[in-house]
Design a protein around this motif. Sequence first.
Motif, PDB file in Angstrom:
ATOM      1  N   GLN A   1      -1.667   9.471  -4.368  1.00  0.00           N
ATOM      2  CA  GLN A   1      -1.768  10.794  -3.755  1.00  0.00           C
ATOM      3  C   GLN A   1      -1.587  11.927  -4.754  1.00  0.00           C
ATOM      4  O   GLN A   1      -1.941  13.069  -4.471  1.00  0.00           O
ATOM      5  CB  GLN A   1      -0.748  10.923  -2.627  1.00  0.00           C
ATOM      6  CG  GLN A   1       0.700  10.938  -3.089  1.00  0.00           C
ATOM      7  CD  GLN A   1       1.681  10.997  -1.928  1.00  0.00           C
ATOM      8  OE1 GLN A   1       1.290  11.021  -0.763  1.00  0.00           O
ATOM      9  NE2 GLN A   1       2.970  11.017  -2.240  1.00  0.00           N
TER      10      GLN A   1
ATOM     11  N   HIS B   1       0.897   4.037  -2.910  1.00  0.00           N
ATOM     12  CA  HIS B   1       0.200   5.259  -2.497  1.00  0.00           C
ATOM     13  C   HIS B   1       0.883   6.517  -3.030  1.00  0.00           C
ATOM     14  O   HIS B   1       0.224   7.550  -3.205  1.00  0.00           O
ATOM     15  CB  HIS B   1       0.102   5.327  -0.973  1.00  0.00           C
ATOM     16  CG  HIS B   1      -0.714   6.486  -0.482  1.00  0.00           C
ATOM     17  ND1 HIS B   1      -2.076   6.549  -0.651  1.00  0.00           N
ATOM     18  CD2 HIS B   1      -0.358   7.642   0.136  1.00  0.00           C
ATOM     19  CE1 HIS B   1      -2.529   7.685  -0.139  1.00  0.00           C
ATOM     20  NE2 HIS B   1      -1.518   8.364   0.333  1.00  0.00           N
TER      21      HIS B   1
ATOM     22  N   ARG C   1       0.832  -1.206   0.000  1.00  0.00           N
ATOM     23  CA  ARG C   1       0.000   0.000   0.000  1.00  0.00           C
ATOM     24  C   ARG C   1       0.866   1.256   0.000  1.00  0.00           C
ATOM     25  O   ARG C   1       0.597   2.214  -0.726  1.00  0.00           O
ATOM     26  CB  ARG C   1      -0.916  -0.002   1.217  1.00  0.00           C
ATOM     27  CG  ARG C   1      -1.934   1.144   1.234  1.00  0.00           C
ATOM     28  CD  ARG C   1      -2.646   1.198   2.572  1.00  0.00           C
ATOM     29  NE  ARG C   1      -3.281  -0.077   2.880  1.00  0.00           N
ATOM     30  CZ  ARG C   1      -3.493  -0.514   4.120  1.00  0.00           C
ATOM     31  NH1 ARG C   1      -3.083   0.196   5.161  1.00  0.00           N
ATOM     32  NH2 ARG C   1      -4.105  -1.656   4.320  1.00  0.00           N
TER      33      ARG C   1
ATOM     34  N   THR D   1      -7.666   3.226  -3.387  1.00  0.00           N
ATOM     35  CA  THR D   1      -7.106   2.540  -2.217  1.00  0.00           C
ATOM     36  C   THR D   1      -7.890   1.269  -1.924  1.00  0.00           C
ATOM     37  O   THR D   1      -7.320   0.205  -1.651  1.00  0.00           O
ATOM     38  CB  THR D   1      -7.107   3.468  -1.001  1.00  0.00           C
ATOM     39  OG1 THR D   1      -6.304   4.625  -1.282  1.00  0.00           O
ATOM     40  CG2 THR D   1      -6.542   2.761   0.225  1.00  0.00           C
ATOM     41  N   ASP D   2      -9.224   1.362  -2.010  1.00  0.00           N
ATOM     42  CA  ASP D   2     -10.059   0.174  -1.799  1.00  0.00           C
ATOM     43  C   ASP D   2      -9.805  -0.870  -2.880  1.00  0.00           C
ATOM     44  O   ASP D   2      -9.782  -2.077  -2.607  1.00  0.00           O
ATOM     45  CB  ASP D   2     -11.538   0.568  -1.784  1.00  0.00           C
ATOM     46  CG  ASP D   2     -11.918   1.394  -0.570  1.00  0.00           C
ATOM     47  OD1 ASP D   2     -11.151   1.376   0.415  1.00  0.00           O
ATOM     48  OD2 ASP D   2     -12.978   2.063  -0.610  1.00  0.00           O
TER      49      ASP D   2
ATOM     50  N   PRO E   1     -10.175  13.373  -3.426  1.00  0.00           N
ATOM     51  CA  PRO E   1     -10.345  12.469  -2.270  1.00  0.00           C
ATOM     52  C   PRO E   1     -11.208  11.250  -2.560  1.00  0.00           C
ATOM     53  O   PRO E   1     -10.842  10.119  -2.186  1.00  0.00           O
ATOM     54  CB  PRO E   1     -10.982  13.386  -1.215  1.00  0.00           C
ATOM     55  CG  PRO E   1     -10.472  14.755  -1.560  1.00  0.00           C
ATOM     56  CD  PRO E   1     -10.415  14.778  -3.060  1.00  0.00           C
ATOM     57  N   ALA E   2     -12.341  11.431  -3.209  1.00  0.00           N
ATOM     58  CA  ALA E   2     -13.235  10.296  -3.459  1.00  0.00           C
ATOM     59  C   ALA E   2     -12.569   9.268  -4.365  1.00  0.00           C
ATOM     60  O   ALA E   2     -12.702   8.051  -4.150  1.00  0.00           O
ATOM     61  CB  ALA E   2     -14.536  10.785  -4.080  1.00  0.00           C
TER      62      ALA E   2
ATOM     63  N   GLU F   1      -9.250   8.880  -4.809  1.00  0.00           N
ATOM     64  CA  GLU F   1      -8.138   8.283  -4.070  1.00  0.00           C
ATOM     65  C   GLU F   1      -8.646   7.171  -3.151  1.00  0.00           C
ATOM     66  O   GLU F   1      -8.027   6.111  -3.044  1.00  0.00           O
ATOM     67  CB  GLU F   1      -7.404   9.358  -3.274  1.00  0.00           C
ATOM     68  CG  GLU F   1      -6.607  10.320  -4.138  1.00  0.00           C
ATOM     69  CD  GLU F   1      -5.788  11.291  -3.310  1.00  0.00           C
ATOM     70  OE1 GLU F   1      -5.810  11.167  -2.069  1.00  0.00           O
ATOM     71  OE2 GLU F   1      -5.130  12.167  -3.888  1.00  0.00           O
ATOM     72  N   GLU F   2      -9.780   7.411  -2.492  1.00  0.00           N
ATOM     73  CA  GLU F   2     -10.349   6.389  -1.608  1.00  0.00           C
ATOM     74  C   GLU F   2     -10.789   5.170  -2.414  1.00  0.00           C
ATOM     75  O   GLU F   2     -10.567   4.019  -2.001  1.00  0.00           O
ATOM     76  CB  GLU F   2     -11.541   6.971  -0.850  1.00  0.00           C
ATOM     77  CG  GLU F   2     -12.171   5.995   0.137  1.00  0.00           C
ATOM     78  CD  GLU F   2     -13.310   6.624   0.916  1.00  0.00           C
ATOM     79  OE1 GLU F   2     -13.991   5.879   1.658  1.00  0.00           O
ATOM     80  OE2 GLU F   2     -13.528   7.853   0.785  1.00  0.00           O
ATOM     81  N   ARG F   3     -11.390   5.416  -3.564  1.00  0.00           N
ATOM     82  CA  ARG F   3     -11.821   4.306  -4.425  1.00  0.00           C
ATOM     83  C   ARG F   3     -10.633   3.465  -4.869  1.00  0.00           C
ATOM     84  O   ARG F   3     -10.690   2.229  -4.857  1.00  0.00           O
ATOM     85  CB  ARG F   3     -12.553   4.875  -5.635  1.00  0.00           C
ATOM     86  CG  ARG F   3     -12.912   3.849  -6.692  1.00  0.00           C
ATOM     87  CD  ARG F   3     -13.603   4.524  -7.865  1.00  0.00           C
ATOM     88  NE  ARG F   3     -13.628   3.689  -9.049  1.00  0.00           N
ATOM     89  CZ  ARG F   3     -14.084   4.083 -10.231  1.00  0.00           C
ATOM     90  NH1 ARG F   3     -14.535   5.318 -10.380  1.00  0.00           N
ATOM     91  NH2 ARG F   3     -14.054   3.252 -11.272  1.00  0.00           N
TER      92      ARG F   3
END
Length: 428
Positions: free
Chosen positions: A404, A400, A396, A416-417, A409-410, A412-414
């Motif tokens: 980054q 990452h 990760r 990461t998941d 943000p949305a 990046e979160e998607r």
Amino acid sequence: MTEITTEKARIGAPSAQPFINGFTEEGESLSPINAAGSKAPLAGEAVKSHSHGGGVGIPDSSRAGRLTSYKLADFKPLTGLEEDWRFTPLKRLRGLHSEVLTGAAPTVTVSGPDRVTVETVARGDKRIGSAGIPEDRVSANAWENFSEATVITVPTEFEADTEISVLITGQATEAAAQHLVIVAEKFSKSVVVLDHQGSAVVSENIEIVVEDGADLTVVSLQEWNDDAVHASSQQAKIGRDAKLKHVVVSLGGDLVRVTPSARFTAAGGQAEMFGLYFADAGQHLEQRLFVDHAVANCTSNVLYKGALQGRNAHAVWVGDVLIRKEAEGTDSYEANRNLLLTDGARADSVPNLEIETGLIKGAGHASATGRLDDEHLFYLMARGIPEDVARRLVVRGFLHEIIQHIRIPALEERLTDAVERELAVTNN
């Protein structure tokens, strides 16, 4: 970590020392054996200008000599022996290189600020062809077979306060062609997200025009279903003092081949090109990029990172940077890093740097491929973290750095998941 590494030092501006006898300021040999009329291997046809398709003794050995054409007939049928295709499993292209592309193209749905215009235009629209010319047979085949294009325009001096979302949804597996044009007009600032989903067999040409003073970020996300085949040529033209950030994220699909390019047309341009890919068993994820420093005083930075797991997982990264004779004051660097998580995975990494002038600020390239660092794992496990969790933390953290750079943000979160789901496949 056992690491197979290729590193090249940065090359900077020449010192005040006299030039080396027998060489020009740009490092070209003045030896008579290379003169026209000589029978030496680097003479005669080999010393033609790059613009004539020369290269040094080998056709197309220079990126400047690559054939470009709108006509499919100008490109020979592929054999797999070509430098540009030697890593690509041609049988898995599903006819994108050899058949008439009559299938239905993926649907395009655009949402974003009201001032951004979205048009569906015929192939004769004057904006089509403004950013680039096909450089390979698959791209030319798409050019000959698309019937209409989507044009997205960010108006002059407009700063978008939210991203422009372009949802590209495949719903068929017949070989198809698609064309998109993105125009960031002067002094505008925007983010465009190209979100590829569903099932498709598609060759896609994307033209990106970044006009003077504009600041554009383009994120191309390939999160296809497992049966998808996707070839995407993404060509960008960068104007005076303009900035382009281009991010490629390839996660889904059977075979995905993305070929982004950035060409500077005036001084002061900046290009940042980032990439993230995660190949599972049997997947082929390929990235071939080109940065063309054709004018003076421009800057480019390239960083791609990938992780691979499972039998026959295959990733390819080829990075070409060309600094032409006119491109004095260039500052350029490119790097690729690959992390092999299991046996049976393969990563091919080829950084290429071609310099025609020594009057530059700096240039360099690097490549590294290896496994997880045992010392990193030991450090985490010595602090009570279970091995499987420690492995995920290392991967990760490795990826990452690319996520980054997106700064949404949305999204990046998607992503990461999505990386977490990939790691869960083999419990890495």
